[in-house]
Design a protein around this motif. Structure first.
Motif, PDB file in Angstrom:
ATOM      1  N   VAL A   1      -4.191  -5.927   8.518  1.00 13.96           N
ATOM      2  CA  VAL A   1      -2.976  -6.634   7.753  1.00 13.96           C
ATOM      3  C   VAL A   1      -2.514  -5.935   6.631  1.00 13.96           C
ATOM      4  CG1 VAL A   1      -2.126  -8.612   6.848  1.00 13.96           C
ATOM      5  CG2 VAL A   1      -3.306  -8.792   8.981  1.00 13.96           C
ATOM      6  N   GLU A   2      -3.611  -5.424   5.811  1.00 16.60           N
ATOM      7  CA  GLU A   2      -3.318  -4.623   4.453  1.00 16.60           C
ATOM      8  C   GLU A   2      -2.481  -3.320   4.913  1.00 16.60           C
ATOM      9  OE1 GLU A   2      -6.937  -5.913   1.504  1.00 16.60           O
ATOM     10  OE2 GLU A   2      -7.150  -4.192   3.071  1.00 16.60           O
ATOM     11  N   ARG A   3      -2.850  -2.599   6.078  1.00 12.77           N
ATOM     12  CA  ARG A   3      -2.379  -1.447   6.367  1.00 12.77           C
ATOM     13  C   ARG A   3      -0.856  -1.755   6.555  1.00 12.77           C
ATOM     14  NH1 ARG A   3      -6.012  -0.087  11.670  1.00 12.77           N
ATOM     15  NH2 ARG A   3      -8.146  -0.465  10.737  1.00 12.77           N
ATOM     16  N   ILE A   4      -0.499  -2.655   7.464  1.00 13.53           N
ATOM     17  CA  ILE A   4       1.018  -2.926   7.610  1.00 13.53           C
ATOM     18  C   ILE A   4       1.563  -3.263   6.115  1.00 13.53           C
ATOM     19  CG2 ILE A   4       2.435  -4.827   8.489  1.00 13.53           C
ATOM     20  CD1 ILE A   4       0.746  -4.763  11.011  1.00 13.53           C
ATOM     21  N   ILE A   5       0.952  -4.052   5.402  1.00 12.27           N
ATOM     22  CA  ILE A   5       1.680  -4.520   4.221  1.00 12.27           C
ATOM     23  C   ILE A   5       1.990  -3.219   3.245  1.00 12.27           C
ATOM     24  CG2 ILE A   5       1.413  -5.515   1.804  1.00 12.27           C
ATOM     25  CD1 ILE A   5      -0.065  -7.753   3.537  1.00 12.27           C
ATOM     26  N   ILE A   6       1.064  -2.205   3.187  1.00 14.65           N
ATOM     27  CA  ILE A   6       1.161  -1.242   2.290  1.00 14.65           C
ATOM     28  C   ILE A   6       2.275  -0.143   2.897  1.00 14.65           C
ATOM     29  CG2 ILE A   6      -0.801   0.140   3.161  1.00 14.65           C
ATOM     30  CD1 ILE A   6       0.434   0.019  -0.392  1.00 14.65           C
ATOM     31  N   SER A   7       2.179  -0.057   4.374  1.00 12.49           N
ATOM     32  CA  SER A   7       2.963   0.902   4.902  1.00 12.49           C
ATOM     33  C   SER A   7       4.515   0.181   4.768  1.00 12.49           C
ATOM     34  CB  SER A   7       2.764   0.928   6.559  1.00 12.49           C
ATOM     35  OG  SER A   7       1.509   1.369   6.797  1.00 12.49           O
ATOM     36  N   LEU A   8       4.832  -1.012   4.760  1.00  9.22           N
ATOM     37  CA  LEU A   8       6.068  -1.554   4.487  1.00  9.22           C
ATOM     38  C   LEU A   8       6.254  -1.368   3.095  1.00  9.22           C
ATOM     39  CD1 LEU A   8       5.680  -4.879   6.388  1.00  9.22           C
ATOM     40  CD2 LEU A   8       7.393  -2.771   7.165  1.00  9.22           C
ATOM     41  N   GLU A   9       5.538  -1.254   2.212  1.00 16.06           N
ATOM     42  CA  GLU A   9       5.836  -1.170   0.657  1.00 16.06           C
ATOM     43  C   GLU A   9       6.044   0.304   0.618  1.00 16.06           C
ATOM     44  OE1 GLU A   9       5.951  -2.522  -2.228  1.00 16.06           O
ATOM     45  OE2 GLU A   9       5.688  -0.711  -3.535  1.00 16.06           O
ATOM     46  N   LEU A  10       5.463   1.256   1.134  1.00 19.11           N
ATOM     47  CA  LEU A  10       5.789   2.681   0.905  1.00 19.11           C
ATOM     48  C   LEU A  10       7.119   3.000   1.876  1.00 19.11           C
ATOM     49  CD1 LEU A  10       2.308   4.120   1.470  1.00 19.11           C
ATOM     50  CD2 LEU A  10       3.489   3.858  -0.318  1.00 19.11           C
ATOM     51  N   GLU A  11       7.337   2.123   2.649  1.00 27.25           N
ATOM     52  CA  GLU A  11       8.848   2.231   3.377  1.00 27.25           C
ATOM     53  C   GLU A  11       9.945   1.738   2.436  1.00 27.25           C
ATOM     54  OE1 GLU A  11      10.686   4.409   5.551  1.00 27.25           O
ATOM     55  OE2 GLU A  11       8.429   4.408   6.104  1.00 27.25           O
ATOM     56  N   ASP A  12       9.666   1.430   1.255  1.00 24.49           N
ATOM     57  CA  ASP A  12      10.745   0.809   0.703  1.00 24.49           C
ATOM     58  C   ASP A  12      11.106  -0.644   0.933  1.00 24.49           C
ATOM     59  OD1 ASP A  12      11.078   1.939  -1.934  1.00 24.49           O
ATOM     60  OD2 ASP A  12      12.456   3.480  -1.240  1.00 24.49           O
ATOM     61  N   MET A  13      10.481  -1.153   1.536  1.00 17.91           N
ATOM     62  CA  MET A  13      11.005  -2.616   1.611  1.00 17.91           C
ATOM     63  C   MET A  13      10.664  -3.489   0.651  1.00 17.91           C
ATOM     64  SD  MET A  13      11.919  -2.848   4.792  1.00 17.91           S
ATOM     65  CE  MET A  13      12.116  -4.318   5.622  1.00 17.91           C
ATOM     66  N   ASN A  14      11.455  -4.481   0.042  1.00 15.12           N
ATOM     67  CA  ASN A  14      11.069  -5.301  -1.187  1.00 15.12           C
ATOM     68  C   ASN A  14      10.114  -6.430  -0.732  1.00 15.12           C
ATOM     69  OD1 ASN A  14      12.450  -7.835  -0.327  1.00 15.12           O
ATOM     70  ND2 ASN A  14      14.330  -6.721  -0.906  1.00 15.12           N
ATOM     71  N   GLN A  15       9.298  -6.996  -1.718  1.00 18.68           N
ATOM     72  CA  GLN A  15       8.385  -7.757  -1.250  1.00 18.68           C
ATOM     73  C   GLN A  15       8.728  -9.071  -0.746  1.00 18.68           C
ATOM     74  OE1 GLN A  15       6.490  -8.282  -5.148  1.00 18.68           O
ATOM     75  NE2 GLN A  15       5.512  -6.260  -5.160  1.00 18.68           N
ATOM     76  N   LYS A  16       9.897  -9.383  -0.777  1.00 17.36           N
ATOM     77  CA  LYS A  16      10.426 -10.771  -0.213  1.00 17.36           C
ATOM     78  C   LYS A  16      10.640 -10.377   1.112  1.00 17.36           C
ATOM     79  CE  LYS A  16      14.430 -13.758  -0.227  1.00 17.36           C
ATOM     80  NZ  LYS A  16      15.364 -13.425   0.629  1.00 17.36           N
ATOM     81  N   GLU A  17      10.989  -9.331   1.850  1.00 15.96           N
ATOM     82  CA  GLU A  17      11.187  -8.800   2.811  1.00 15.96           C
ATOM     83  C   GLU A  17       9.846  -8.710   3.777  1.00 15.96           C
ATOM     84  OE1 GLU A  17      15.181  -6.005   3.362  1.00 15.96           O
ATOM     85  OE2 GLU A  17      13.503  -5.200   2.060  1.00 15.96           O
ATOM     86  N   ILE A  18       8.634  -8.090   2.834  1.00 15.40           N
ATOM     87  CA  ILE A  18       7.488  -7.972   3.433  1.00 15.40           C
ATOM     88  C   ILE A  18       7.035  -9.345   3.737  1.00 15.40           C
ATOM     89  CG2 ILE A  18       5.158  -7.158   3.188  1.00 15.40           C
ATOM     90  CD1 ILE A  18       6.246  -4.832   1.337  1.00 15.40           C
ATOM     91  N   ALA A  19       7.166 -10.187   2.833  1.00 10.70           N
ATOM     92  CA  ALA A  19       6.614 -11.675   3.076  1.00 10.70           C
ATOM     93  C   ALA A  19       7.083 -12.279   4.240  1.00 10.70           C
ATOM     94  CB  ALA A  19       7.188 -12.619   1.904  1.00 10.70           C
ATOM     95  N   GLU A  20       8.657 -11.860   4.561  1.00  8.82           N
ATOM     96  CA  GLU A  20       9.183 -12.370   5.754  1.00  8.82           C
ATOM     97  C   GLU A  20       8.640 -11.696   6.874  1.00  8.82           C
ATOM     98  OE1 GLU A  20      13.618 -12.134   6.064  1.00  8.82           O
ATOM     99  OE2 GLU A  20      13.677 -12.872   3.809  1.00  8.82           O
ATOM    100  N   ILE A  21       8.584 -10.546   7.049  1.00  7.44           N
ATOM    101  CA  ILE A  21       7.816  -9.877   8.290  1.00  7.44           C
ATOM    102  C   ILE A  21       6.297 -10.360   8.612  1.00  7.44           C
ATOM    103  CG2 ILE A  21       7.026  -7.525   8.959  1.00  7.44           C
ATOM    104  CD1 ILE A  21       9.424  -6.466   7.160  1.00  7.44           C
ATOM    105  N   VAL A  22       5.437 -10.378   7.492  1.00  6.26           N
ATOM    106  CA  VAL A  22       4.159 -10.894   7.643  1.00  6.26           C
ATOM    107  C   VAL A  22       3.947 -12.132   7.912  1.00  6.26           C
ATOM    108  CG1 VAL A  22       1.686 -10.255   6.804  1.00  6.26           C
ATOM    109  CG2 VAL A  22       3.597  -8.479   6.558  1.00  6.26           C
TER     110      VAL A  22
END
Lengths: 157, 196
Positions: free
Chosen positions: A109-130
């Motif tokens: 799950v951490e892999r996905i979170i950091i990949s999304l972060e590096l892909e420039d998604m904001n934290q709100k979007e990452i929260a919505e995805i995960v």
């Protein structure tokens, strides 16, 4: 938005996310392809409940997490053998390989979170995805980045 | 920390050529027709068996009620096998909007648990109904034999059922559940990463 535009816009991004998860070019290509097959199938049902990017990354993340259904082996945390010899050519390639390597040592799950972060998604979007709270995501990103930075420093970058 | 390593910059150096979209279309269509084919083959073959059994009823006109009950139980057994099999496909396609990863994992865990239940309980119900059905169905014809032959016929049939029940059934259940249980463990593990 028509499918081919989506495909052209998001292929690279989705591939990088899958690469962060699997650390294996072929596996990442397969995962990205599977993601876009789902996008293609579900696109007529997409009603803009979320932004198209969030939606696509949701499908991609879920595809990655479900991958164990097909292949019991989890993505390996080691560099593939054939790459090991080739990558030392340029510094850029060396860096990206090392980054993937470090990410692959994290939990799934951490892999996905950091990949999304590096892909420039904001934290709100990452929260919505995960599906985690924004606060939780923020804490996790902070911790992961610290881990990665330390590894890079240890490695002498 | 004095130096900040620009992870994003490194991340974005990864470039790969976008494959032709046609390849994706071909693959998607192939997958679609393959799962449809599986669904059709299983349904049609069981349907043909049911029609065949129905034909026996129509053609030989059994007299005893036991024969008729036997035939009905056999058909019921097959329908019971078919229902969850078909439902499995609707579960896979029903999803309207893509859930977030947490929900997705929970759905997967639920789905796997349902499958474990189905494979254990349904398989046993299927075997019981099928055995009872065939046993009852045979009665009319066996009753016309001599006692010795009747006993031999039933003994052989019961022996065959026993092999199914005590050997084949547990083996099938263990094998299928082992696979599902390893997946369940993996999904639970992923799900636990969501807590914290």
């Amino acid at each position: 938005m028509n499918f081919e535009t989506i495909y052209k816009t998001y292929w690279q991004k989705v591939f990088r996310l899958c690469m962060g998860y699997a650390n294996d070019t072929d596996a990442a290509k397969d995962l990205a392809q599977e993601t876009f097959i789902k996008v293609w199938k579900q696109l007529p049902k997409f009603r803009n409940e979320s932004s198209i990017g969030t939606w696509i990354f949701r499908i991609a993340s879920n595809t990655c997490l479900r991958q164990i259904q097909k292949d019991k082996k989890m993505p390996k945390s080691e560099l593939p053998l054939e790459i090991k010899d080739e990558i030392l050519e340029t510094n850029i390639e060396k860096d990206i390989q090392f980054l993937y390597h470090c990410i692959s040592e994290l939990q799934e799950v951490e892999r996905i979170i950091i990949s999304l972060e590096l892909e420039d998604m904001n934290q709100k979007e990452i929260a919505e995805i995960v599906g985690l709270s924004e606060g939780n995501v923020r804490v996790k990103i902070h911790r992961i980045k610290e881990k990665l930075t330390q590894k890079f420093k240890k490695n002498g970058n | 920390m004095e130096t900040n390593i620009d992870l994003k910059k490194i991340w974005n150096t990864q470039k790969i050529e976008t494959p032709n979209v046609e390849i994706l279309y071909t693959k998607a269509n192939k997958l679609k027709s393959r799962s449809l084919l599986k669904l059709l083959v299983v349904n049609i073959s069981l349907l043909l068996t049911i029609i065949f059994i129905g034909f026996i009823w129509y053609y030989y006109q059994p007299e005893l009620i036991t024969t008729k009950i036997g035939i009905l139980l056999t058909i019921l057994a097959m329908l019971i096998f078919l229902l969850p099999f078909n439902k499995q496909f609707s579960l896979l396609t029903k999803n309207k909007t893509e859930p977030n990863s947490k929900e997705c994992l929970q759905q997967l865990i639920k789905l796997k648990e349902i499958q474990v239940y189905q494979q254990t309980t349904m398989l046993s119900v299927y075997f019981i109904l099928l055995s009872l059905g065939i046993g009852l169905y045979m009665f009319e014809y066996v009753s016309k034999m001599t006692i010795t032959w009747g006993i031999i016929t039933y003994a052989i049939t019961i022996f065959w059922f026993a092999i199914n029940w005590f050997y084949l059934r547990p083996k099938a259940i263990t094998k299928q559940n082992a696979k599902l249980n390893t997946l369940l463990v993996e999904f639970e593990k992923l799900n636990n990463q969501m807590i914290d």
